[in-house]
Design an enzyme around this catalytic site. Structure first.
Site, PDB file in Angstrom:
ATOM      1  N   LYS A 131       0.809  -1.226   0.000  1.00 39.92           N
ATOM      2  CA  LYS A 131       0.000   0.000   0.000  1.00 39.92           C
ATOM      3  C   LYS A 131       0.842   1.277   0.000  1.00 39.92           C
ATOM      4  CE  LYS A 131      -3.916  -2.144   2.388  1.00 39.92           C
ATOM      5  NZ  LYS A 131      -4.795  -2.031   3.572  1.00 39.92           N
ATOM      6  N   TYR A 153     -12.254  -1.931  -4.384  1.00 39.47           N
ATOM      7  CA  TYR A 153     -12.825  -2.101  -3.046  1.00 39.47           C
ATOM      8  C   TYR A 153     -14.349  -2.013  -3.038  1.00 39.47           C
ATOM      9  CZ  TYR A 153      -8.159  -1.987  -1.058  1.00 39.47           C
ATOM     10  OH  TYR A 153      -6.857  -2.283  -0.736  1.00 39.47           O
ATOM     11  N   PHE A 169     -16.035   3.198   6.216  1.00 37.20           N
ATOM     12  CA  PHE A 169     -14.651   3.560   5.915  1.00 37.20           C
ATOM     13  C   PHE A 169     -14.345   3.602   4.415  1.00 37.20           C
ATOM     14  CE2 PHE A 169     -14.752  -1.054   6.674  1.00 37.20           C
ATOM     15  CZ  PHE A 169     -14.202  -1.532   5.496  1.00 37.20           C
ATOM     16  N   ARG A 215      -1.523 -14.507   4.258  1.00 38.30           N
ATOM     17  CA  ARG A 215      -2.272 -13.893   5.356  1.00 38.30           C
ATOM     18  C   ARG A 215      -1.519 -14.047   6.678  1.00 38.30           C
ATOM     19  NH1 ARG A 215      -6.487 -11.486   3.886  1.00 38.30           N
ATOM     20  NH2 ARG A 215      -7.554 -11.471   5.887  1.00 38.30           N
ATOM     21  N   THR A 238      -4.879  -7.320  10.882  1.00 42.41           N
ATOM     22  CA  THR A 238      -5.136  -5.999  10.295  1.00 42.41           C
ATOM     23  C   THR A 238      -4.656  -4.880  11.211  1.00 42.41           C
ATOM     24  OG1 THR A 238      -7.041  -6.898   9.133  1.00 42.41           O
ATOM     25  CG2 THR A 238      -6.943  -4.511   9.363  1.00 42.41           C
ATOM     26  N   ARG A 241       2.816  -6.555   9.119  1.00 45.73           N
ATOM     27  CA  ARG A 241       2.111  -5.439   9.781  1.00 45.73           C
ATOM     28  C   ARG A 241       2.720  -5.087  11.130  1.00 45.73           C
ATOM     29  NH1 ARG A 241      -3.628  -7.557   7.566  1.00 45.73           N
ATOM     30  NH2 ARG A 241      -3.688  -6.302   5.664  1.00 45.73           N
ATOM     31  N   ASN A 253      -1.883   0.045   7.041  1.00 45.11           N
ATOM     32  CA  ASN A 253      -1.321  -1.223   7.517  1.00 45.11           C
ATOM     33  C   ASN A 253      -0.424  -1.912   6.491  1.00 45.11           C
ATOM     34  OD1 ASN A 253      -3.176  -2.350   5.749  1.00 45.11           O
ATOM     35  ND2 ASN A 253      -4.555  -3.048   7.354  1.00 45.11           N
ATOM     36  N   HIS A 302      -2.091  -5.578   1.609  1.00 46.15           N
ATOM     37  CA  HIS A 302      -3.397  -6.202   1.411  1.00 46.15           C
ATOM     38  C   HIS A 302      -3.143  -7.569   0.816  1.00 46.15           C
ATOM     39  CE1 HIS A 302      -7.464  -6.926  -0.179  1.00 46.15           C
ATOM     40  NE2 HIS A 302      -6.814  -7.357  -1.259  1.00 46.15           N
ATOM     41  N   GLU A 351      -9.218 -10.541  -7.740  1.00 47.03           N
ATOM     42  CA  GLU A 351      -8.266  -9.449  -7.548  1.00 47.03           C
ATOM     43  C   GLU A 351      -7.106  -9.537  -8.538  1.00 47.03           C
ATOM     44  OE1 GLU A 351      -9.159  -8.402  -2.879  1.00 47.03           O
ATOM     45  OE2 GLU A 351      -7.468  -9.730  -3.313  1.00 47.03           O
TER      46      GLU A 351
END
Length: 140
Positions: free
Chosen positions: A11, A51, A59, A87, A93, A104, A114, A117, A128
């Site tokens: 990100k 998204y 959010f 993951r 998160t 993270r 964070n 993704h 995705e």
């Protein structure tokens, strides 16, 4: 164990802090292989499309604003149980809840910023990956 593919994104908060290499190394050290990667600066429209599943969430606007605020690295990762492995390597998160050694825990600054993704299921991963990559760009 099955070899599978998953989607991963570094990100804007992480690219701004020049963490692309460190995060990718963490993924690779965990046994995941990068089979496609590119740097993109998504438009607001692209963020809203990517998204869209969160459109009704409070959010959503803030998320789309953040995700279009700077470059991201979009990647396809491959490996044994790649979705679960990614993951696990990303961590919770909320970086305060993330396990030591996870991306993270090491790099995120907040729940919103964070750093990464990752897809949460095979169907999501396929969707995705298709959003950002054509078949010819995945060269595993």
């Amino acid at each position: 164990m099955a070899i599978e593919r998953t989607f991963s994104m570094i990100k804007p908060d992480a690219t701004k802090r020049n963490l692309t290499g460190a995060i990718t190394k963490t993924l690779e050290d965990a046994g995941l292989r990068v089979v496609a990667s590119k740097r993109v600066w998504m438009s607001r429209r692209q963020a809203e499309g990517f998204y869209a599943v969160h459109k009704e969430r409070p959010f959503f606007d803030e998320l789309c604003e953040f995700m279009s605020s700077g470059p991201t690295i979009v990647q396809v990762l491959e490996g044994e149980n790649a979705i679960l492995k990614n993951r696990e390597v990303m961590g919770a998160t909320n970086p305060a809840d993330a396990a030591e050694g996870t991306i993270r825990k090491m790099f995120a600054t907040s729940i919103g910023e964070n750093s990464v993704h990752g897809s949460d299921a095979p169907e999501t991963a396929a969707e995705e990956i298709r959003y950002w990559f054509s078949d010819v760009e995945i060269v595993g």
